[in-house]
Motif scaffolding. Structure first.
Motif, short mmCIF file in Angstrom:
data_model
loop_
_atom_site.label_atom_id
_atom_site.label_comp_id
_atom_site.label_asym_id
_atom_site.label_seq_id
_atom_site.Cartn_x
_atom_site.Cartn_y
_atom_site.Cartn_z
N GLY A 38 0.82 -1.21 0.00
CA GLY A 38 0.00 0.00 0.00
C GLY A 38 0.85 1.26 0.00
O GLY A 38 0.53 2.24 -0.67
N SER A 39 1.96 1.22 0.74
CA SER A 39 2.84 2.39 0.80
C SER A 39 3.42 2.69 -0.59
O SER A 39 3.39 3.85 -1.04
CB SER A 39 4.00 2.14 1.77
N ASP A 55 -7.92 5.93 -1.13
CA ASP A 55 -7.06 4.87 -0.59
C ASP A 55 -7.93 3.76 -0.01
O ASP A 55 -8.47 3.87 1.08
CB ASP A 55 -6.13 5.46 0.47
N1 PLP Z 1 -3.16 2.92 3.13
C1 PLP Z 1 -3.97 2.52 4.10
C2 PLP Z 1 -5.36 3.06 4.18
C3 PLP Z 1 -3.54 1.58 5.04
O1 PLP Z 1 -4.35 1.20 6.04
C4 PLP Z 1 -2.24 1.05 4.91
C5 PLP Z 1 -1.75 0.05 5.87
O2 PLP Z 1 -2.33 -0.20 6.90
C6 PLP Z 1 -1.42 1.53 3.89
C7 PLP Z 1 -1.91 2.45 3.01
C8 PLP Z 1 -0.02 1.03 3.74
O3 PLP Z 1 0.00 -0.25 3.27
P1 PLP Z 1 1.31 -1.17 3.46
O4 PLP Z 1 1.45 -1.41 4.93
O5 PLP Z 1 0.99 -2.39 2.64
O6 PLP Z 1 2.45 -0.41 2.89
#
Ligand code: PLP
Length: 452
Positions: free
Chosen positions: A117-118, A256
């Motif tokens: 997600g990041s 997101d």
């Molecule tokens: N965006 C949201 C809404 C999230 O809740 C998260 C992780 O909890 C992320 C992005 C980041 O995802 P990742 O931990 O896979 O990098």
């Protein structure tokens, strides 16, 4: 016990944990989880825990899915890795892009793959700036986000996020990212009705656009409901007003859906739940139910047509973009969700049951508010229900309650003094009853603790 001791010692000596208080870790030791099946976890001592967090908001289809294991093993034998750079591709990634396009809102037919997600939100930041450059509006660079949002832990992700604790470490946010207040009616409603407050919170976006200058704003990023911020669900007036403002100023909208995607709201995407038409959707977590890491950005035709036109390369990508093994896991995960009609089941049966059972906890003397939608919920613990007065953060009420849950065989996460529930979508009525019974015991213990 011997095995636990040696693992805990090695853990202490060699493992730096993400988002972990080192004092807590030193005092309590790591909780070593050893195996899982369905909605249950077992720790290394053999103690069974009901997992009301689906791992970390991600194991949507539950643990122990042999068909995902088989799909992954088969793909590892066939083609364990190949990249998707330089005009290369492979069947699992192509099929997955096509599949996700068929599930996404109609105006979104492309996917950019990432590993998390990041990384996906870093991709968003670069993609919206690339879009405006190609549109001949290079001044449109600023991204507006919200306080207390969570968009990941990379430098761009943590900047887009609005967690002050993250900004304090590492001089964040980076330039070009600004924030407005979150739509947190229970805590910040100031005597307004939810509808009045929702409108006011949305209008902060317009004020910020005018402040930054509409010619300088590239995009607005938001979670449909803030997850890691404490399951903050905007009042009904919020999203329609945000939509009006984004259209008025020609600002791209990044939704997101790392938590909300792949069924958690009883729709494939919360865009549908809230009637939103984003330009970009961030995905990860439930995309593979966490079996293998994977993320991505679903891209609208409006943006894809510009990015994919004959204009040179978008100088962005990750070694593991569209990883064949992760793509195979995602395809099988989606097949399970479809075959078992999990989304229909969430919408018509299990989510209404979960939410109505959790509402019973609102009667507890410690509980200020129970809020939720679909298969996600929060129980906010307060010192005084009438006054909505919070505990001093040093009291550690949320952490105490989280530990009390574990003692009773339940995993809930605490965000400050708010307890979070985001279980696998396969939970049964009986397992929800068990969740509520165990949560009640943990709340009672916590009440005793705060009473001294
Ligand atoms: N965006 C949201 C809404 C999230 O809740 C998260 C992780 O909890 C992320 C992005 C980041 O995802 P990742 O931990 O896979 O990098």
């Amino acid at each position: 016990q011997q095995k636990l001791d040696s693992l805990q010692t090695a853990d202490k000596q060699h493992f730096i944990h993400p988002f972990t208080d080192s004092k807590d870790l030193a005092e309590k030791g790591t909780r070593v989880i050893d195996r899982a099946e369905g909605v249950y976890l077992w720790d290394i001592m053999g103690d069974k825990l009901l997992d009301a967090m689906a791992g970390l908001w991600c194991v949507n289809v539950g643990y122990g899915r042999q068909s995902i294991v088989d799909a992954v093993a088969k793909q590892m034998q066939q083609l364990p890795f190949y990249n998707s750079f330089f005009q290369c591709s492979h069947p699992p990634a192509i099929e997955l892009a096509q599949k996700i396009a068929s599930l996404a809102p109609k105006h979104m037919n492309n996917v950019f793959f990432t590993g998390s997600g990041s990384e996906s939100n870093d991709t968003n930041l670069r993609m919206v700036r690339r879009y405006w450059d190609l549109k001949g509006k290079p001044s449109k660079k600023t991204i507006i986000s919200r306080d207390n949002a969570y968009h990941g832990s990379t430098v761009a992700g943590a900047s887009l996020g609005g967690m002050s604790g993250m900004h304090e470490q590492g001089d964040l946010p980076i330039p070009g990212v600004v924030h407005i207040a979150q739509p947190y009616w229970y805590g910040e409603g100031n005597g307004l009705s939810p509808e009045e407050f929702g409108l006011q919170a949305a209008q902060a976006l317009e004020a910020k656009i005018l402040d930054v200058g509409e010619d300088n704003v590239a995009a607005f990023i938001a979670e449909p409901f803030q997850g890691a911020g404490g399951v903050i669900i905007p009042p009904s007036t919020y999203w329609p007003e945000i939509k009006r403002i984004l259209a008025k100023y020609d600002i791209l909208f990044i939704l997101d859906e790392v938590i909300s995607g792949f069924g958690r709201t009883g729709k494939w995407f919360a865009a549908e739940y809230f009637d939103l038409q984003p330009d970009l959707i961030t995905i990860a977590k439930g995309m593979t139910s966490g079996y293998v890491p994977m993320g991505g950005v679903i891209v609208s035709d409006k943006v894809a047509d510009v990015i994919k036109q004959d204009c040179g390369e978008f100088t962005h990508g990750f070694t593991y973009s569209g990883h064949p093994v992760a793509a195979a896991a995602a395809l099988e995960n989606i097949r399970i969700i479809e075959q078992e009609q999990l989304i229909e089941r969430v919408e018509s049966d299990i989510a209404p049951y979960l939410q109505s059972r959790l509402q019973e906890l609102a009667e507890h003397p410690l509980v200020g508010e129970v809020r939720g939608l679909g298969m996600v919920a929060a129980i906010e613990l307060v010192k005084d229900k009438e006054l909505k007065q919070k505990f001093d953060s040093k009291t550690g009420v949320g952490t105490f309650c989280r530990d009390a849950c574990i003692k009773h065989g339940l995993v809930m996460r605490s965000v400050g003094d708010t307890m979070i529930i985001s279980p696998p979508l396969i939970m049964t009525h009986g397992e929800i009853d068990e969740l509520v019974a165990k949560a009640t015991l943990a709340l009672n213990d916590t009440y005793q603790y705060v009473q001294g």
